[in-house]
Write a protein that holds these residues in place. Structure first.
Motif, short mmCIF file in Angstrom:
data_model
loop_
_atom_site.label_atom_id
_atom_site.label_comp_id
_atom_site.label_asym_id
_atom_site.label_seq_id
_atom_site.Cartn_x
_atom_site.Cartn_y
_atom_site.Cartn_z
N ASN A 1 -25.45 73.51 -24.14
CA ASN A 1 -26.61 73.07 -24.92
C ASN A 1 -26.34 73.20 -26.43
O ASN A 1 -26.66 72.31 -27.22
CB ASN A 1 -27.82 73.93 -24.51
N TRP A 2 -25.73 74.30 -26.81
CA TRP A 2 -25.48 74.58 -28.23
C TRP A 2 -24.54 73.52 -28.84
O TRP A 2 -24.77 73.02 -29.94
CB TRP A 2 -24.87 75.97 -28.37
N ASN A 3 -23.48 73.16 -28.05
CA ASN A 3 -22.56 72.12 -28.54
C ASN A 3 -23.28 70.79 -28.68
O ASN A 3 -23.05 70.03 -29.62
CB ASN A 3 -21.37 71.96 -27.59
N ILE B 1 -26.50 70.35 -29.24
CA ILE B 1 -27.43 70.41 -30.39
C ILE B 1 -26.66 70.07 -31.66
O ILE B 1 -27.10 69.27 -32.49
CB ILE B 1 -28.06 71.83 -30.52
N ARG B 2 -25.48 70.70 -31.81
CA ARG B 2 -24.69 70.47 -33.04
C ARG B 2 -24.18 69.04 -33.10
O ARG B 2 -24.21 68.39 -34.15
CB ARG B 2 -23.53 71.46 -33.09
N THR B 3 -23.72 68.54 -31.96
CA THR B 3 -23.18 67.16 -31.95
C THR B 3 -24.29 66.16 -32.29
O THR B 3 -24.08 65.24 -33.09
CB THR B 3 -22.59 66.83 -30.55
N PHE C 1 -33.33 63.84 -29.80
CA PHE C 1 -32.49 64.51 -28.80
C PHE C 1 -32.13 65.93 -29.27
O PHE C 1 -32.26 66.91 -28.53
CB PHE C 1 -31.24 63.65 -28.57
N HIS C 2 -31.71 66.02 -30.57
CA HIS C 2 -31.36 67.30 -31.22
C HIS C 2 -32.54 68.27 -31.09
O HIS C 2 -32.37 69.43 -30.71
CB HIS C 2 -31.08 66.94 -32.69
N ALA C 3 -33.76 67.78 -31.34
CA ALA C 3 -34.95 68.64 -31.31
C ALA C 3 -35.32 69.03 -29.88
O ALA C 3 -35.65 70.18 -29.61
CB ALA C 3 -36.11 67.93 -31.99
N LEU D 1 -29.54 69.22 -46.84
CA LEU D 1 -29.78 70.65 -47.10
C LEU D 1 -29.99 71.40 -45.78
O LEU D 1 -29.46 72.49 -45.57
CB LEU D 1 -31.00 70.83 -48.01
N HIS D 2 -30.76 70.76 -44.86
CA HIS D 2 -31.01 71.34 -43.55
C HIS D 2 -29.68 71.60 -42.82
O HIS D 2 -29.41 72.72 -42.38
CB HIS D 2 -31.90 70.40 -42.73
N GLY D 3 -28.85 70.57 -42.73
CA GLY D 3 -27.58 70.67 -42.00
C GLY D 3 -26.67 71.75 -42.60
O GLY D 3 -26.13 72.60 -41.89
N GLY E 1 -26.73 75.07 -40.26
CA GLY E 1 -25.66 74.78 -39.29
C GLY E 1 -24.61 75.89 -39.22
O GLY E 1 -24.32 76.56 -40.20
N THR E 2 -24.02 76.01 -38.02
CA THR E 2 -22.96 77.00 -37.81
C THR E 2 -21.64 76.48 -38.35
O THR E 2 -20.72 77.26 -38.61
CB THR E 2 -22.74 77.21 -36.28
N ASP E 3 -21.55 75.16 -38.48
CA ASP E 3 -20.24 74.57 -38.80
C ASP E 3 -20.05 74.28 -40.28
O ASP E 3 -19.00 73.73 -40.66
CB ASP E 3 -20.07 73.25 -38.01
N SER E 4 -21.03 74.62 -41.09
CA SER E 4 -21.00 74.18 -42.50
C SER E 4 -19.76 74.65 -43.26
O SER E 4 -19.39 74.05 -44.25
CB SER E 4 -22.25 74.66 -43.22
C1 HEM Z 1 -33.61 64.30 -39.73
C2 HEM Z 1 -33.68 65.39 -38.96
C3 HEM Z 1 -32.51 66.27 -38.63
C4 HEM Z 1 -31.17 66.08 -38.82
C5 HEM Z 1 -30.46 64.85 -39.35
C6 HEM Z 1 -30.50 67.30 -38.39
C7 HEM Z 1 -29.15 67.51 -38.47
C8 HEM Z 1 -28.52 68.72 -38.27
C9 HEM Z 1 -27.15 69.02 -38.56
C10 HEM Z 1 -26.15 68.04 -39.15
C11 HEM Z 1 -26.93 70.31 -38.21
C12 HEM Z 1 -25.63 71.10 -38.39
C13 HEM Z 1 -24.95 71.41 -37.09
C14 HEM Z 1 -23.81 72.38 -37.27
O1 HEM Z 1 -23.44 72.77 -38.39
O2 HEM Z 1 -23.23 72.74 -36.27
C15 HEM Z 1 -28.17 70.84 -37.69
C16 HEM Z 1 -28.35 72.11 -37.19
C17 HEM Z 1 -29.53 72.62 -36.73
N1 HEM Z 1 -30.74 71.98 -36.68
FE1 HEM Z 1 -31.10 70.08 -37.28
N2 HEM Z 1 -31.45 68.17 -37.92
C18 HEM Z 1 -32.68 67.58 -38.04
C19 HEM Z 1 -33.90 68.12 -37.67
C20 HEM Z 1 -34.08 69.36 -37.11
C21 HEM Z 1 -35.35 69.92 -36.69
C22 HEM Z 1 -36.69 69.19 -36.75
C23 HEM Z 1 -35.10 71.17 -36.23
C24 HEM Z 1 -36.07 72.18 -35.68
C25 HEM Z 1 -37.14 72.53 -36.30
C26 HEM Z 1 -33.67 71.42 -36.34
C27 HEM Z 1 -33.03 72.59 -35.99
C28 HEM Z 1 -31.68 72.84 -36.16
C29 HEM Z 1 -31.03 74.11 -35.82
C30 HEM Z 1 -31.68 75.35 -35.21
C31 HEM Z 1 -29.68 73.96 -36.18
C32 HEM Z 1 -28.56 75.00 -36.03
C33 HEM Z 1 -27.67 74.68 -34.85
C34 HEM Z 1 -26.46 75.57 -34.90
O3 HEM Z 1 -25.49 75.21 -35.56
O4 HEM Z 1 -26.52 76.63 -34.31
N3 HEM Z 1 -33.08 70.29 -36.86
N4 HEM Z 1 -29.14 69.85 -37.75
#
Ligand code: HEM
Length: 185
Positions: free
Chosen positions: A8-10, A12-14, A62-64, A138-140, A144-147
């Motif tokens: 699941n974790w992979n 989510i990141r993908t 899908f990510h969410a 900024l979110h990513g 993210g774990t991979d930043s």
């Molecule tokens: C336009 C919306 C979004 C985009 C494009 C996006 C994209 C990304 C990207 C690129 C990562 C980095 C993955 C990594 O470094 O491995 C990430 C991680 C994450 N995102 Fe999002 N995300 C979005 C919305 C959300 C939302 C709505 C949530 C939940 C409230 C969320 C929760 C997370 C979490 C918890 C991670 C950390 C996963 C991990 O690396 O352990 N994301 N997201």
């Protein structure tokens, strides 16, 4: 081993990276359409702009959804839907949610409400993709774990450089057009 790849974790990141990649491509194609050097590719750019925008948005969904089933940091549905209430990284989760809503508004208004809104209002709403894209980056980067991985740094930097360059090209071309128009009058 093979099951590890599909953990699941992979996934989510993908899905997160795929969403980032496709939404960045969509914005690039959208910006390129109006730049004179790419005028002969307009049709193709429009198709890329639409398709990557929708698939990117679906990837965010899908990510969410996958976050709801995460073993280690599970999210509740309201933590995803309501910005800044998540227990995990409330700020950076929250800007992910806002980014998603902005992208969704842009996609829905373009495909379903353009006529109702009128061109001027639609165009203003369409430029919400820029704050959406900044929040997404900024979110990513910060959640993210991979930043810190070199490939992730390359992917984020390439997106930032390309989008900034295209925005600057659009800006300068619009300035040149204004000067030409003034000279013609
Ligand atoms: C336009 C919306 C979004 C985009 C494009 C996006 C994209 C990304 C990207 C690129 C990562 C980095 C993955 C990594 O470094 O491995 C990430 C991680 C994450 N995102 Fe999002 N995300 C979005 C919305 C959300 C939302 C709505 C949530 C939940 C409230 C969320 C929760 C997370 C979490 C918890 C991670 C950390 C996963 C991990 O690396 O352990 N994301 N997201």
């Amino acid at each position: 081993m093979i099951l590890d790849v599909f953990s699941n974790w992979n996934l989510i990141r993908t899905a997160g990276f795929l969403a980032y990649f496709l939404l960045t491509i969509s914005i690039m194609a959208g910006l390129m359409q109006k730049i004179s050097s790419f005028q002969n590719q307009k049709q193709l750019l429009m198709e890329i702009h639409k398709i990557s925008g929708w698939i990117g948005t679906l990837n965010v969904i899908f990510h969410a959804i996958l976050l709801l089933f995460d073993q280690y940091v599970p999210y509740q549905i309201w933590e995803i839907m309501i910005p800044f209430v998540a227990k995990n990284e409330p700020f950076f989760s929250g800007i992910g949610t806002i980014s998603f809503y902005l992208f969704l508004i842009v996609m829905l208004t373009s495909d379903f409400f353009l006529k109702k809104l009128g061109f001027k209002l639609w165009k203003k709403l369409h430029f919400l993709v820029i704050p959406a894209w900044v929040l997404m980056i900024l979110h990513g980067i910060f959640i993210g774990t991979d930043s810190e991985e070199i490939w992730a740094i390359i992917i984020y930097s390439a997106g930032i450089v390309l989008i900034t360059t295209l925005l600057m090209m659009r800006y300068f071309e619009s300035k040149v057009k204004v000067v030409h128009r003034k000279n013609a009058n």
